[in-house]
Design a protein around this motif. Structure first.
Motif, PDB file in Angstrom:
ATOM      1  N   ARG A  63      -2.060   1.932   7.151  1.00 52.51           N
ATOM      2  CA  ARG A  63      -3.359   2.299   7.704  1.00 52.51           C
ATOM      3  C   ARG A  63      -3.191   3.300   8.842  1.00 52.51           C
ATOM      4  O   ARG A  63      -3.964   4.244   8.978  1.00 52.51           O
ATOM      5  N   ALA A  88       0.846  -1.186   0.000  1.00 51.71           N
ATOM      6  CA  ALA A  88       0.000   0.000   0.000  1.00 51.71           C
ATOM      7  C   ALA A  88       0.884   1.238   0.000  1.00 51.71           C
ATOM      8  O   ALA A  88       1.991   1.232   0.530  1.00 51.71           O
ATOM      9  N   ALA A 142      -9.155   3.935   3.629  1.00 51.98           N
ATOM     10  CA  ALA A 142      -8.886   3.062   2.480  1.00 51.98           C
ATOM     11  C   ALA A 142      -8.484   3.883   1.254  1.00 51.98           C
ATOM     12  O   ALA A 142      -7.582   3.494   0.493  1.00 51.98           O
ATOM     13  N   GLU A 143      -9.133   5.023   1.064  1.00 48.90           N
ATOM     14  CA  GLU A 143      -8.806   5.891  -0.069  1.00 48.90           C
ATOM     15  C   GLU A 143      -7.379   6.433   0.050  1.00 48.90           C
ATOM     16  O   GLU A 143      -6.621   6.457  -0.927  1.00 48.90           O
ATOM     17  N   GLU A 164      -4.889   5.109   1.789  1.00 50.91           N
ATOM     18  CA  GLU A 164      -3.947   4.003   1.616  1.00 50.91           C
ATOM     19  C   GLU A 164      -3.664   3.751   0.135  1.00 50.91           C
ATOM     20  O   GLU A 164      -2.527   3.486  -0.259  1.00 50.91           O
ATOM     21  N   LYS A 165      -4.697   3.862  -0.661  1.00 51.31           N
ATOM     22  CA  LYS A 165      -4.570   3.566  -2.086  1.00 51.31           C
ATOM     23  C   LYS A 165      -3.907   4.698  -2.866  1.00 51.31           C
ATOM     24  O   LYS A 165      -3.034   4.457  -3.714  1.00 51.31           O
ATOM     25  N   LYS A 166      -4.318   5.939  -2.575  1.00 47.03           N
ATOM     26  CA  LYS A 166      -3.877   7.081  -3.384  1.00 47.03           C
ATOM     27  C   LYS A 166      -2.618   7.752  -2.852  1.00 47.03           C
ATOM     28  O   LYS A 166      -1.876   8.376  -3.617  1.00 47.03           O
TER      29      LYS A 166
END
Length: 543
Positions: A47, A43, A67-68, A70-72
């Motif tokens: 988190r 990632a 979650a957003e 972590e992804k971006k």
């Protein structure tokens, strides 16, 4: 009840040190140049780091936001937030009402309160909301003086200004009707035999320099105080500077004449008064700069903006306040200096670019150091002021609104800090306030008193199933987890509110209390236990 000052001091200092006892795993690697964290799982950010960043850049983490992030990663998320349109509060329902009729005034105030928290917790432009809220705390107006309609107009105005240029903001602020009313510049007129009752009003001129742009002592770029040969702080301006600036600020009026009980003239912009005697056309001298004679109000405003934006103080002054409201109350001089350098030049020769400033604050190595658990110092962070505590709870529970008290249907909110309603132009606390018995800057501790702690322990009515449900809060999963297993419940609270790194002491306390916590049903028990957890210093500090 009253909490003795020595106990408040102990609570404050305990809070400042509490989060250093967190535990966790999966320590990430910090890339100081980008503000990003790369984890072993692949990632972009961990988190823990995502939840921590959300506390600084929004009104509280949610599972979806984490979650957003972590992804971006942080930089892309910030850029996408910059691109979102400014959300606004609908002011039309209270544009027309008779404030002399108590029931109508009460309805307007209730509408004002009811619209704030959905905007803070549910607006998609969370970063803009957090930045405009931060600016409102050192460039405030108040519904106490303005009434609810212009107070909401001002909140919407800050939404438009949050990601703009600070020089443009000063110009727009000076012609903003709510500010003109709040600090009386709408009444600022030169003495004149032809105008009975006309007189200069220095309120806005003084606060424009003292609170909004420069401060009372000269600053180095790192925010440190400039001193003379004897070690005495050098004052930024004199009373004569205030008087001369007030003369330059004369001559503004409402664009439209007031209509009884129609508050729409509090919107829009102020315009130069066409009456020649409304503005002082004489020569002025402010902070060593001469304002030539025979210049109108609009021309003199341009000189004022240029003068303030060129002053050595404005970059460290604004940078410190924004850092304090977003990241940490007690930033290092180096942190202030790095952000101030961006305020002075965004890399393209532009001063006052607030997008560049906000990004520099959030991605600075000092801001991101704590993304690695245990890497930061115990003096880093900020006490969670009532509004941020409350919105953090609301967002953590998935609420859409603040709940209402069952017995009288009043909206629940932290009365110690009603947004856009401070008691004075000095806002809710001074940025120079320090923790009792300490030299650490901790302005928010001024709001941590017996009432604040009592309200947090009381749970703000989240224990009421009907009140929580009506506000859209998702209480049931916590009640079900507690009924199934105290460990399952504590793990849920840990992930939702403590970044997955709850202190072992608090974890054990919750496990011990779970079997005996009071409540008429599992949901109430779960919320009462949550109130205990979130009243602790471990949640009381954003680190």
């Amino acid at each position: 009840m009253n909490i003795p000052s020595r106990i408040l001091a102990a609570l404050t200092l305990a809070a400042l040190g509490a989060c250093g006892q967190q535990s966790g795993s999966g320590e990430p690697d910090l890339l100081a140049s980008s503000g990003q964290v790369v984890t072993k799982s692949g990632a972009l950010v961990s988190r823990y780091a995502a939840a921590r960043f959300a506390e600084q850049a929004t009104f509280g983490p949610t599972p979806e936001l984490i979650a957003e992030l972590e992804k971006k990663g942080f930089s892309q998320w910030i850029d996408e937030q910059f691109a979102l349109p400014a959300s606004k509060i609908d002011t039309s329902p209270i544009r027309v009402y008779n404030s002399e009729i108590p029931a109508e005034g009460q309805r307007a105030y209730e509408y004002f309160i009811s619209q704030i928290y959905p905007a803070l917790i549910s607006s998609p432009d969370q970063l803009r909301r957090r930045v405009s809220w931060s600016i409102s705390q050192f460039v405030p107006t108040s519904s106490n003086k303005l009434t609810p309609y212009p107070a909401l107009v001002y909140a919407n105005f800050l939404q438009d200004q949050a990601f703009g240029n600070y020089g443009d903001f000063i110009r727009a602020l000076t012609t903003n009707p709510p500010m003109g009313l709040y600090l009386d510049n709408i009444q600022n007129r030169p003495l004149s035999p032809q105008c009975i009752g006309c007189a200069p009003n220095e309120n806005y001129a003084r606060e424009l320099m003292q609170l909004f742009t420069l401060g009372v002592v000269k600053l180095n770029m790192d925010g440190s105080t400039v001193r003379d040969a004897k070690g005495v702080p050098v004052e930024t301006y004199s009373q004569e500077d205030v008087s001369q600036l007030a003369r330059a600020l004369t001559g503004w009026r409402m664009a439209e004449p007031p209509s009884r009980w129609d508050w729409s003239n509090r919107d829009g912009v102020l315009t130069p008064d066409p009456w020649e005697l409304a503005h002082d056309y004489g020569e002025k001298k402010v902070l060593g700069t001469t304002f030539p004679a025979n210049k109108g109000a609009a021309a003199e405003l341009e000189t004022i903006v240029s003068l303030l934006m060129a002053h050595q103080n404005i970059a460290p002054f604004v940078s410190l306040r924004m850092i304090q409201h977003l990241v940490t109350s007690n930033p290092s001089p180096a942190y202030i200096g790095r952000v101030a350098a961006v305020f002075r030049n965004n890399g393209k020769g532009v001063a006052g670019d607030m997008k560049a400033v906000v990004k520099a604050i959030l991605l600075d190595a000092e801001a991101r150091k704590g993304d690695q658990i245990g890497a930061d110092s115990n003096s880093f962070g900020k006490l969670r002021e009532p509004v941020l505590w409350f919105t953090g709870v609301l967002r953590g529970l998935g609420c859409k609104q603040a709940p209402r008290w069952d017995n009288n249907n009043d909206l629940v909110h932290p009365y110690q800090q009603t947004p856009y309603n401070p008691t004075s132009v000095f806002s809710f606390y001074a940025p120079t306030d320090r923790a009792p018995g300490s030299n650490l800057l901790a302005p928010e501790q001024k709001l941590i008193n017996a009432d604040t702690l009592s309200a947090r322990m009381g749970g703000f009515n989240f224990g009421s199933t009907s009140a929580a449900a009506a506000a859209g809060c998702k209480v049931e999963p916590f009640g079900e987890a507690l009924a199934a297993s105290p460990l399952l419940y504590v793990n849920m609270v840990n992930e939702r509110f403590f970044r997955g790194a709850m202190a072992p002491t608090l974890r054990q306390n919750l496990m011990d209390l779970a079997p005996t916590i009071w409540g008429e049903n599992n949901n109430m028990k779960a919320m009462n236990l949550l109130a205990y957890a979130l009243s602790s210093p471990y949640y009381g500090v954003m680190r």
